[in-house]
Design a protein around this motif. Structure first.
Motif, PDB file in Angstrom:
ATOM      1  N   ASP A   1       2.763  -0.533   6.508  1.00  9.84           N
ATOM      2  CA  ASP A   1       3.968  -0.114   7.589  1.00  9.84           C
ATOM      3  C   ASP A   1       3.108  -0.342   8.947  1.00  9.84           C
ATOM      4  N   GLY A   2       1.633  -0.380   8.951  1.00 15.00           N
ATOM      5  CA  GLY A   2       0.869  -0.668  10.022  1.00 15.00           C
ATOM      6  C   GLY A   2      -0.605  -0.255   9.799  1.00 15.00           C
TER       7      GLY A   2
ATOM      8  N   LEU B   1       0.604  -1.022   0.038  1.00 13.66           N
ATOM      9  CA  LEU B   1       0.084  -0.078  -0.059  1.00 13.66           C
ATOM     10  C   LEU B   1       0.821   1.275   0.039  1.00 13.66           C
ATOM     11  N   PRO B   2       0.735   1.924  -1.030  1.00 16.01           N
ATOM     12  CA  PRO B   2       1.659   3.097  -1.065  1.00 16.01           C
ATOM     13  C   PRO B   2       1.037   4.242  -0.128  1.00 16.01           C
ATOM     14  N   ARG B   3       1.974   5.056   0.326  1.00 16.96           N
ATOM     15  CA  ARG B   3       3.379   5.190   0.133  1.00 16.96           C
ATOM     16  C   ARG B   3       4.019   4.278   1.081  1.00 16.96           C
ATOM     17  N   GLY B   4       3.610   4.513   2.332  1.00 16.97           N
ATOM     18  CA  GLY B   4       4.365   4.040   3.584  1.00 16.97           C
ATOM     19  C   GLY B   4       4.683   2.380   3.394  1.00 16.97           C
ATOM     20  N   GLY B   5       3.902   1.691   2.936  1.00 13.92           N
ATOM     21  CA  GLY B   5       3.991   0.365   2.935  1.00 13.92           C
ATOM     22  C   GLY B   5       4.947  -0.168   1.856  1.00 13.92           C
ATOM     23  N   VAL B   6       5.380   0.721   0.986  1.00 18.25           N
ATOM     24  CA  VAL B   6       6.340   0.270   0.009  1.00 18.25           C
ATOM     25  C   VAL B   6       7.676   0.000   0.553  1.00 18.25           C
ATOM     26  N   PRO B   7       8.630   0.732   1.353  1.00 18.75           N
ATOM     27  CA  PRO B   7       9.604   0.203   1.861  1.00 18.75           C
ATOM     28  C   PRO B   7       9.686  -0.882   2.596  1.00 18.75           C
TER      29      PRO B   7
END
Length: 229
Positions: A139-140, A37-43
């Motif tokens: 990311d959460g 899920l962009p954007r935080g989930g990408v890294p």
């Protein structure tokens, strides 16, 4: 459902991705598709995909917010061949939001999704999920409303197995989402969870250029490219 007893915050999203990947390694043999899920989930998802030698794609989902108070979610719209709209009917009725208003919000969010797809993926269509092991990564999770829509949309594509993997989420959100997927991997389950960022020492906003870089780095050559044809 896979949990851990981790207590200390993650250094950053990369460390969170490494920690998730360690738990997800048994899935490497199935050559899964990792959806971020962009954007935080990408890294986070990038590290999972690298460790599992998996394909990485983006799952575009946008909140449908209450007009004038957009942070208050009424549902979400998820990108796809046929975009999926998931609404909290009780909230929509409570605030008296009519169909034309919802339609206008949905069209606006679909426009933003189209912009992101052009920017991040150069317009490339979504990778098919049918028959594959699919791991959805962010990311959460706080309330889980947006993730519910995302999982329902992916489930509609008929994956062989659907896994939700997140570094941190509260127990009630995990319980609410359990019926939307086959397995949940969550490393921290604080209760209450006030903000996802509180469980990272570095929670800087992920910029567009970072998403573009990671997506490009994760791309795999097709058969012709790989053989040099």
């Amino acid at each position: 459902m896979t949990m851990s007893d981790r207590r200390e915050p993650f250094r950053d999203r990369q460390e969170a991705g490494h920690a998730l990947a360690a738990v997800l390694l048994p899935y490497a043999a199935s050559h899964p598709l990792v959806l971020a899920l962009p954007r935080g989930g990408v890294p986070v998802a990038f590290e999972v995909a690298q460790a599992l030698d998996a394909d990485l794609d983006l799952l575009f989902v946008r909140k449908i917010g209450l007009p004038g108070h957009e942070e208050y979610g009424l549902g979400a719209v998820v990108d796809g061949a046929a975009p999926r709209i998931v609404l909290d009917r009780a909230r929509v009725a409570e605030f008296g939001i009519g169909t034309p208003a919802i339609r206008e919000i949905v069209q606006r969010q679909l426009g933003e999704i189209a912009r992101q797809r052009r920017l991040y993926l150069k317009g490339r269509p979504a990778m098919p999920v049918a028959g594959r092991v699919v791991i959805v990564v962010d990311d959460g999770i706080a309330t889980g409303g947006t993730m519910r829509a995302a999982l329902q949309a992916v489930r509609g594509g008929q994956p062989a197995r659907l896994i939700l993997a997140v570094p941190v989420a509260p127990p009630d959100s995990i319980a609410d989402l359990a019926g939307e997927c086959d397995e949940i991997v969550c490393l921290m389950r604080p209760s209450p969870l006030y903000a996802v960022g509180a469980y990272y020492r570095d929670f800087e906003q992920v910029e567009d250029q970072e998403v573009i870089r990671l997506v490009a780095q994760a791309e795999r050559p097709g058969p012709a490219e790989a053989s040099g044809e």
